[in-house]
Design an enzyme around this catalytic site. Sequence first.
Site, short mmCIF file in Angstrom:
data_model
loop_
_atom_site.label_atom_id
_atom_site.label_comp_id
_atom_site.label_asym_id
_atom_site.label_seq_id
_atom_site.Cartn_x
_atom_site.Cartn_y
_atom_site.Cartn_z
N ARG A 58 57.75 37.03 33.36
CA ARG A 58 58.24 37.79 34.67
C ARG A 58 56.88 37.78 35.38
O ARG A 58 57.19 38.14 36.77
CB ARG A 58 58.43 39.34 34.22
CG ARG A 58 59.89 39.55 33.87
CD ARG A 58 60.10 41.14 33.53
NE ARG A 58 59.53 41.44 32.17
CZ ARG A 58 59.37 42.66 31.84
NH1 ARG A 58 59.76 43.73 32.27
NH2 ARG A 58 58.74 42.70 30.77
N GLN A 60 49.94 32.95 16.72
CA GLN A 60 51.45 33.54 16.34
C GLN A 60 52.34 32.60 16.96
O GLN A 60 52.71 32.62 18.02
CB GLN A 60 51.61 34.84 16.63
CG GLN A 60 53.11 35.62 16.27
CD GLN A 60 53.43 36.76 17.14
OE1 GLN A 60 53.28 36.84 18.31
NE2 GLN A 60 54.65 37.52 16.63
N THR A 110 56.42 42.69 17.57
CA THR A 110 55.16 43.20 17.48
C THR A 110 54.53 43.12 16.17
O THR A 110 53.40 43.04 15.70
CB THR A 110 55.13 44.34 18.45
OG1 THR A 110 56.37 45.24 17.87
CG2 THR A 110 55.10 44.23 19.98
N ASN A 145 56.53 55.61 23.58
CA ASN A 145 55.65 54.92 23.01
C ASN A 145 54.68 54.01 23.77
O ASN A 145 55.52 53.12 24.30
CB ASN A 145 56.33 54.30 22.21
CG ASN A 145 55.15 53.30 21.00
OD1 ASN A 145 54.10 53.63 20.87
ND2 ASN A 145 55.90 51.94 20.79
N LYS A 204 24.59 30.41 50.68
CA LYS A 204 25.01 29.85 49.43
C LYS A 204 23.72 29.33 48.72
O LYS A 204 22.96 28.53 49.50
CB LYS A 204 26.08 28.91 49.84
CG LYS A 204 26.95 28.34 48.46
CD LYS A 204 26.51 27.19 47.92
CE LYS A 204 25.80 25.85 48.54
NZ LYS A 204 25.63 24.85 47.79
N ALA A 244 19.41 32.22 65.80
CA ALA A 244 21.21 32.05 65.96
C ALA A 244 21.62 30.76 65.82
O ALA A 244 21.15 29.79 66.52
CB ALA A 244 21.73 32.97 67.35
N TYR A 249 24.54 18.95 52.75
CA TYR A 249 25.70 18.06 52.17
C TYR A 249 25.62 16.71 52.87
O TYR A 249 25.92 16.76 53.96
CB TYR A 249 26.82 18.75 52.11
CG TYR A 249 27.84 17.79 51.42
CD1 TYR A 249 27.77 17.46 50.13
CD2 TYR A 249 29.31 17.68 51.91
CE1 TYR A 249 28.79 16.72 49.49
CE2 TYR A 249 30.20 17.09 51.33
CZ TYR A 249 29.92 16.38 50.00
OH TYR A 249 31.01 15.88 49.22
N SER A 268 16.91 28.65 67.55
CA SER A 268 18.38 28.78 67.76
C SER A 268 18.72 27.36 67.55
O SER A 268 18.31 26.39 68.25
CB SER A 268 18.71 29.33 68.86
OG SER A 268 18.22 30.66 68.92
N ALA A 326 14.08 25.34 69.63
CA ALA A 326 15.66 25.34 69.65
C ALA A 326 16.47 24.19 69.77
O ALA A 326 15.87 23.16 70.38
CB ALA A 326 15.96 26.21 70.79
#
Length: 444
Positions: A19, A76, A82, A174, A338, A367, A374, A392, A410
């Site tokens: 489900r 199993q 069960t 149950n 990162k 900023a 990479y 910046s 900058a």
Amino acid sequence: MKDKTPIAAIILAAGKGTRMKSSLPKVMHPVAGRPMLMHVLQTAQTLHAEKIVTILSSGMPQAAKAVEGLSAVAIQDPQLGTGHAVRCAESALKDFSGIVLILYGDMPLITPETLSRMVEKLQGPRSPSMVVLGFIFPEQNAYGRLVMDNQGKLQSIVEVAEATPEQLDISLCNAGIMAVPSSLLFSWLAKLKNDNRKGEYYLTDIVALAREEHRTCGVVVTDYAECQGVNSREDLAEANMICQSRLRQKALDNGVTMFDPSTVYLCADTYIEADVTIHPHVVFGTGALIESGAEIRAFSHIEGAIIRKGAVVGPFARLRPGAVVGESAHVGNFVELKAATLGTGAKANHLAYIGDATVGDHANIGAGAITCNYDGAKKHKTVIGKGAFIGSNAALIAPVTVGDHAVIGAGSAIAQDVEPYALSLARAKQTHKPGWAKGKPKKK
Ligand code: UD1
Ligand code: CA
């Protein structure tokens, strides 16, 4: 006081969970960032279970890998019910003598406290021979019903498929979880028959077998919220909500300030010290550790990151795995980190990307400054010295080192190392033409 009886746990998890409509086995779906199966496993560990056996079907390599080293695995195949599933743990438990707890991999919300109550009931004075977990559910449902005798003792468990209309009116259901001494459990399982509507070996039939031997079966009742099994995506969402509210409550109890806890999403392993302040709409992925006095402002996403004492993060910050924000450091809006360490008191207040880098104490990242980590094939490292100032919109093209207290102008693209205290500029010279715009035709 008598010695503590050893505990073993069997976790049933062989079901395919159709489900869920998923290629991932049901029990590997996460609740608060942790697979359901691992929640149950951890609960068993909390109870100091000396042996844990997880029942899987073949073709569940993710689950087998997840429990490796933490639990024995029994396969199993085929799945005959069960009772048959529990029996599959017999050889793994052949040297075990004590209480066996039968748990379900798709019931992640069960608490150690409730399981302890079951174990205590099994050990108390005039203790029963086995204990079943029940809950009250007054409406129509698909759970097995706990049938009590006229002395208020558990007589049998009937599955809905086998129940009479009167039995279907019973509201005590149950949960599936049982505590049974190992000496009795496997002898009863060997006697189970599958002459029922589903043609399965029902674990629940061991209650009737116990009664045939004139033994008593006890019931511990708990809240439905704990017993809820996850069968669908809707159940999964509900289990997540319940787990979130528990985690938030625990954080509040531990001295964390949250102005609107219902908007803060935690993982089961999120570790937050006292006196941390978390503003609304903060999401924690797995592996976050936040030290005391830190403040996390709104709309931040934090995963696999350490935030040291007194640091301020956000609003709108993104910390990815391997980010470490040093003591009293600042990470401001639209800054992404990162695999990068920010030193004590360092600042990256606006619009920066710092990846695969170390930033020295009290350095300042302007900023829009970024590390170009990479090159299309490999990742490279950027080292920024203490007290350095990155202007910046600078692009630091890794691998590159900026020395202590160096200044980057900058807009510079820096591909060569910069020595300590140097000023480095790498941008086109400005040309200047006085009066150039005079006499040019103007737009109407
Ligand atoms: C079972 C109980 C029912 C109870 C309900 C609680 C029986 C016969 N019935 O019904 O009384 O109210 O749980 O949720 O026990 N599993 C295996 N191998 C099998 C069959 C099942 O590992 O051969 C595992 C499933 O993965 C699942 C759990 O056992 O985690 C329960 O099985 P399921 O078929 O969902 O039992 P229910 O019909 O819900
Ligand atoms: Ca079920």
